[in-house]
Write a protein that holds these residues in place. Structure first.
Motif, PDB file in Angstrom:
ATOM      1  N   SER A  90      29.814  43.273  29.665  1.00  0.00           N
ATOM      2  CA  SER A  90      31.110  43.787  29.198  1.00  0.00           C
ATOM      3  C   SER A  90      31.845  44.465  30.345  1.00  0.00           C
ATOM      4  CB  SER A  90      30.900  44.768  28.049  1.00  0.00           C
ATOM      5  OG  SER A  90      30.137  45.876  28.473  1.00  0.00           O
ATOM      6  N   LYS A  91      33.101  44.779  30.094  1.00  0.00           N
ATOM      7  CA  LYS A  91      33.923  45.525  31.055  1.00  0.00           C
ATOM      8  C   LYS A  91      33.928  44.883  32.445  1.00  0.00           C
ATOM      9  CE  LYS A  91      33.901  49.929  28.750  1.00  0.00           C
ATOM     10  NZ  LYS A  91      33.630  51.347  28.785  1.00  0.00           N
ATOM     11  N   ILE A  92      34.173  43.607  32.490  1.00  0.00           N
ATOM     12  CA  ILE A  92      34.189  42.912  33.783  1.00  0.00           C
ATOM     13  C   ILE A  92      35.469  43.262  34.542  1.00  0.00           C
ATOM     14  CG2 ILE A  92      34.170  40.660  34.934  1.00  0.00           C
ATOM     15  CD1 ILE A  92      32.718  39.534  32.511  1.00  0.00           C
ATOM     16  N   THR A  93      35.303  43.609  35.797  1.00  0.00           N
ATOM     17  CA  THR A  93      36.473  43.751  36.671  1.00  0.00           C
ATOM     18  C   THR A  93      36.218  42.969  37.954  1.00  0.00           C
ATOM     19  OG1 THR A  93      35.646  45.749  37.739  1.00  0.00           O
ATOM     20  CG2 THR A  93      37.044  46.080  35.820  1.00  0.00           C
ATOM     21  N   LEU A  94      37.304  42.500  38.550  1.00  0.00           N
ATOM     22  CA  LEU A  94      37.244  41.835  39.856  1.00  0.00           C
ATOM     23  C   LEU A  94      38.103  42.631  40.813  1.00  0.00           C
ATOM     24  CD1 LEU A  94      37.878  38.166  38.629  1.00  0.00           C
ATOM     25  CD2 LEU A  94      35.672  39.129  39.326  1.00  0.00           C
ATOM     26  N   GLU A  95      37.652  42.716  42.053  1.00  0.00           N
ATOM     27  CA  GLU A  95      38.436  43.437  43.054  1.00  0.00           C
ATOM     28  C   GLU A  95      38.559  42.602  44.325  1.00  0.00           C
ATOM     29  OE1 GLU A  95      37.392  47.824  43.487  1.00  0.00           O
ATOM     30  OE2 GLU A  95      35.888  47.067  42.071  1.00  0.00           O
ATOM     31  N   GLY A  96      39.653  42.823  45.032  1.00  0.00           N
ATOM     32  CA  GLY A  96      39.865  42.122  46.290  1.00  0.00           C
ATOM     33  C   GLY A  96      40.142  43.095  47.422  1.00  0.00           C
ATOM     34  N   PRO A  97      40.051  42.606  48.640  1.00  0.00           N
ATOM     35  CA  PRO A  97      40.208  43.481  49.806  1.00  0.00           C
ATOM     36  C   PRO A  97      41.629  44.011  49.970  1.00  0.00           C
ATOM     37  CG  PRO A  97      39.978  41.191  50.493  1.00  0.00           C
ATOM     38  CD  PRO A  97      39.745  41.211  49.027  1.00  0.00           C
ATOM     39  N   ASN A  98      42.614  43.356  49.338  1.00  0.00           N
ATOM     40  CA  ASN A  98      44.000  43.819  49.498  1.00  0.00           C
ATOM     41  C   ASN A  98      44.503  44.547  48.260  1.00  0.00           C
ATOM     42  OD1 ASN A  98      43.966  42.237  51.957  1.00  0.00           O
ATOM     43  ND2 ASN A  98      44.200  40.449  50.624  1.00  0.00           N
ATOM     44  N   GLY A  99      43.591  45.134  47.538  1.00  0.00           N
ATOM     45  CA  GLY A  99      44.001  45.874  46.344  1.00  0.00           C
ATOM     46  C   GLY A  99      44.128  45.003  45.111  1.00  0.00           C
ATOM     47  N   GLU A 100      43.731  43.729  45.210  1.00  0.00           N
ATOM     48  CA  GLU A 100      43.738  42.886  44.014  1.00  0.00           C
ATOM     49  C   GLU A 100      42.804  43.505  42.976  1.00  0.00           C
ATOM     50  OE1 GLU A 100      43.151  41.732  47.071  1.00  0.00           O
ATOM     51  OE2 GLU A 100      44.405  39.959  47.448  1.00  0.00           O
ATOM     52  N   TYR A 101      43.212  43.439  41.722  1.00  0.00           N
ATOM     53  CA  TYR A 101      42.387  44.052  40.684  1.00  0.00           C
ATOM     54  C   TYR A 101      42.609  43.323  39.373  1.00  0.00           C
ATOM     55  CZ  TYR A 101      40.153  47.673  37.864  1.00  0.00           C
ATOM     56  OH  TYR A 101      39.318  48.352  37.021  1.00  0.00           O
ATOM     57  N   PHE A 102      41.508  42.944  38.766  1.00  0.00           N
ATOM     58  CA  PHE A 102      41.584  42.323  37.445  1.00  0.00           C
ATOM     59  C   PHE A 102      40.619  43.056  36.532  1.00  0.00           C
ATOM     60  CE2 PHE A 102      39.357  39.557  34.434  1.00  0.00           C
ATOM     61  CZ  PHE A 102      40.407  39.213  33.613  1.00  0.00           C
ATOM     62  N   GLN A 103      41.134  43.420  35.349  1.00  0.00           N
ATOM     63  CA  GLN A 103      40.289  44.090  34.367  1.00  0.00           C
ATOM     64  C   GLN A 103      40.302  43.243  33.110  1.00  0.00           C
ATOM     65  OE1 GLN A 103      41.630  48.037  33.337  1.00  0.00           O
ATOM     66  NE2 GLN A 103      39.534  48.675  32.939  1.00  0.00           N
ATOM     67  N   ASP A 104      39.140  42.761  32.715  1.00  0.00           N
ATOM     68  CA  ASP A 104      39.057  41.922  31.524  1.00  0.00           C
ATOM     69  C   ASP A 104      39.439  42.757  30.307  1.00  0.00           C
ATOM     70  OD1 ASP A 104      38.520  39.548  30.203  1.00  0.00           O
ATOM     71  OD2 ASP A 104      36.385  40.011  29.929  1.00  0.00           O
ATOM     72  N   GLU A 105      40.263  42.184  29.441  1.00  0.00           N
ATOM     73  CA  GLU A 105      40.717  42.935  28.263  1.00  0.00           C
ATOM     74  C   GLU A 105      39.554  43.197  27.310  1.00  0.00           C
ATOM     75  OE1 GLU A 105      43.742  40.955  25.952  1.00  0.00           O
ATOM     76  OE2 GLU A 105      43.747  42.584  24.487  1.00  0.00           O
ATOM     77  N   MET A 106      39.446  44.437  26.848  1.00  0.00           N
ATOM     78  CA  MET A 106      38.387  44.817  25.920  1.00  0.00           C
ATOM     79  C   MET A 106      39.005  45.160  24.571  1.00  0.00           C
ATOM     80  SD  MET A 106      35.736  44.761  27.943  1.00  0.00           S
ATOM     81  CE  MET A 106      34.565  45.417  26.769  1.00  0.00           C
ATOM     82  N   LYS A 107      38.494  44.536  23.511  1.00  0.00           N
ATOM     83  CA  LYS A 107      38.987  44.892  22.175  1.00  0.00           C
ATOM     84  C   LYS A 107      37.934  44.532  21.144  1.00  0.00           C
ATOM     85  CE  LYS A 107      41.960  45.935  18.932  1.00  0.00           C
ATOM     86  NZ  LYS A 107      41.849  47.348  18.559  1.00  0.00           N
TER      87      LYS A 107
END
Lengths: 287, 348
Positions: free
Chosen positions: A76-93
């Motif tokens: 759960s709560k998957i996030t992805l990050e990148g070296p240039n501030g990229e950020y993805f947060q999987d929606e939780m509901k």
């Protein structure tokens, strides 16, 4: 007349403005990112055996022979990050109709092992973070559907309500488990074992109240690109041997783990259990 | 003519503007299906935002509450151990719960009231959300001895339930979270705040001299644990019933020896109606309860320090007169409206 027109125009404007979402600052492009959980014991693939089977496929470093009938966990709560501030947060509901952002990975069910993250902002990524288990904020939403529906395969603990985060079951040559007939067709076979890691509560002033949920962060060691035509994949390995070896299991006295405290030595291993096998840009899936 | 039309169009727009962004207020002020927090109560803890109460959902939850279909052999309903006339506690004839095949449970069924304000449930607090409460009763082998999977199957195969779930939740197939939400809609609405005590607090309606004296004593002698408007701090304490623990209580949940033999401090609302008392149904009357605190307690490593002075178990010293006054006060917490409320009554 003109005034009325003006008023109408203004009202219309006001409607559009007042009810609209603030949707600036969203990048224009998205792609998908796939995460594949490859379950192993050491370097070996897993063949799930029937409960009680004496075909022992594996051996711990202390010589304990065993096989697996079940291996699974909640991601759960998957996030992805990148070296240039990229950020993805999987929606939780977590709601009665679905459990968005919760994935129940089960060995042998390949669809459950392939997690497809949609609407990932285009960019470069080099890091993934996820939790193993269902944290407090999920449990406290109340009854939930999808992979959290206890009548549809969810791993739910009734008595100390919450979800099992990680579970291993199988048979071990040295297991101290005796045959138990529970009645009504339910039985526990000789030499089997069940290790259920659960417990999510943190209670002040009570160190024994155990939160066994672990957050795992893995570095890809390289970067991959997400874009409208770029759908990379991260191939992760879950090594069940590390759970058992790390906790130095002795099946003769540890074969039935069904409470947070007993699960703690195993939960402590979880950060070492997951690793990145490789990442690639290809859009093709893994099995 | 044209200008008039335009004028109306404009008014229409403006009206639309106000309407489109406003919240839907309760349709009528006396909506009996609206959850209302009594003015003197703490904020509700139930997640109403995930499960808003509707007439259809509440009525469906009520039907489930009274329906033995939840049990393995269709012999036991929630109502078996939670009866409205007892403020939804069990009959004194069943000091501990009786399940399918006349199996005897280990604890006294607690009353159901003001559940929407509680954080934890059961005598040991193992369950942290109202939605999950019925699962324990359904799957306990000494209560309903059924599986949640099979309950859902039975409901889907039933003549009436599929349509009722569709009306309440818009679902074509019944799943367990919707069933649990329906039951929560019924149980969360069980608000008991209509006692003589409440009328005293909210409207200033007088209590008798003895009741007032009892209130003062209660505040001094009982309200450390039975605090606030729910008359419990919902902590877990050992109140000296035993010196060894067959039932570990809170210790089973925390797995901490320091919690062995601790049980949740119960709310005292409607206590007059909910005998017998304590998790193990030890006492039949409120008099016996007070006699226990005054001289009946036994020592053990986890006995609450409130009841001790050094190594000495002192309990709560009370004269006969004081006990009478305290009981008179506790009886002002009885909510006759709650136990007579028609919307909680089985109408099948």
């Amino acid at each position: 007349m003109k005034n009325i027109n003006l008023l109408a125009m203004l009202s219309l404007l006001a409607i559009l403005w007042s009810c609209g979402d603030d949707d600036d600052a969203k990048p224009a492009e998205f792609g998908t990112f796939q995460v594949y959980f490859d379950n192993k014991v050491g370097a070996d693939d897993i063949t799930r055996r029937d409960n009680g089977s004496t075909e022992y496929d594996f051996e711990t470093s202390t010589g304990e022979k065993f096989n697996l009938s079940l291996l699974g966990y909640y991601v759960s709560k998957i996030t992805l990050e990148g070296p240039n501030g990229e950020y993805f947060q999987d929606e939780m509901k977590a709601s009665a109709s679905e459990a968005k952002g919760y994935y129940h990975v089960l060995e042998g069910e390949s669809a459950s092992q392939n997690i497809k993250l949609e609407q990932v902002p285009a960019g470069t990524y080099n890091k993934i973070t996820f939790a193993i288990g269902v944290e407090e904020d999920g449990v406290l939403e109340g009854a939930a559907g999808g992979v959290l529906d206890p009548a549809d395969g969810a791993w739910f603990w009734n008595w100390n309500a919450g979800y099992i985060g990680f579970a291993l079951e199988g048979t071990a040559e040295n297991s101290g488990q005796e045959y138990v007939d529970w009645g009504g067709g339910r039985e526990t076979l000789e030499n089997t074992f069940a290790i259920h890691i659960g417990g999510w509560k943190d209670v002040a002033d009570n160190e024994n109240f155990i939160n066994n949920i672990k957050t795992i962060t893995l570095d890809f060691g390289t970067t991959v690109k997400v874009g409208p035509d770029l759908s990379p994949l991260a191939h992760l390995v879950t090594d069940a041997m590390k759970v058992l070896d790390g906790a130095a299991i002795d099946f003769s006295n540890t074969f039935s783990v069904h409470a947070p405290k007993a699960g703690k030595p195993f939960a402590e291993q979880l950060p070492q259990v997951f690793s990145v096998h490789h990442v690639h840009q290809s859009t093709s899936g893994h099995d | 003519m044209i200008s008039k039309t335009k004028k109306y169009l404009v008014y229409g727009w403006v009206l639309f503007l106000f309407w489109s962004c406003s919240d839907d207020d309760a349709a009528s002020p006396k909506d009996i299906y609206a959850f209302e927090k009594p003015a003197h109560f703490p904020d509700a803890t139930y997640t109403f935002e995930n499960n808003p109460i509707t007439k259809e959902g509440f009525e469906l939850g009520k039907k489930l509450f009274f329906d033995p279909i939840l049990s393995r052999d269709k012999s036991v309903s929630c109502n078996n151990c939670h009866q409205q006339s007892r403020a939804f506690a069990d009959s004194p004839l069943h000091p501990t719960s009786i399940g399918v095949d006349n199996r005897v449970g280990i604890r006294n069924a607690p009353p159901l009231a003001n559940l929407a304000f509680m954080q934890e449930f059961f005598w040991d607090g193992g369950v942290t959300h109202l939605d999950f409460v019925p699962i324990n009763a359904i799957e306990s082998d000494v209560e309903m001895d059924e599986t949640l999977v099979n309950v859902v199957k039975k409901l889907n195969e039933h003549d009436e339930y599929p349509l009722l779930f569709e009306k309440a939740f818009g679902v074509k197939e019944i799943t367990s979270p919707f069933m649990l939400h329906a039951i929560s809609q019924f149980t969360a609405m069980m608000v008991s705040a209509g006692s003589r005590y409440d009328k005293y607090v909210l409207e200033g309606t007088a209590l008798s001299n003895e009741e007032m004296a009892g209130m003062k004593l209660f505040e001094k002698k009982c309200a450390t644990c039975h605090s606030g408007e729910l008359f419990s701090d919902f902590s877990y304490r050992n109140n000296g019933l035993n010196d060894s623990f067959g039932d570990l209580g809170r210790g089973r949940i925390t797995e901490d020896e320091a919690d062995h033999g601790k049980f949740r401090v119960p709310s005292l609302r409607n206590a007059e109606l909910t005998a017998p008392y304590m998790h193990n149904a030890r006492f039949l009357t409120l008099e016996e309860v007070l006699d226990h605190y005054d001289g009946g307690m036994v020592d053990s490593p986890t006995l609450d320090p409130l009841f001790k002075d050094g190594d000495q178990v002192v309990g709560i010293s009370l004269t006969t007169e004081e006990k009478t006054s305290i009981i008179a006060f506790i009886k002002t917490l009885t909510d006759r409206d709650f136990i007579a409320e028609p919307k909680f009554r089985n109408n099948d």
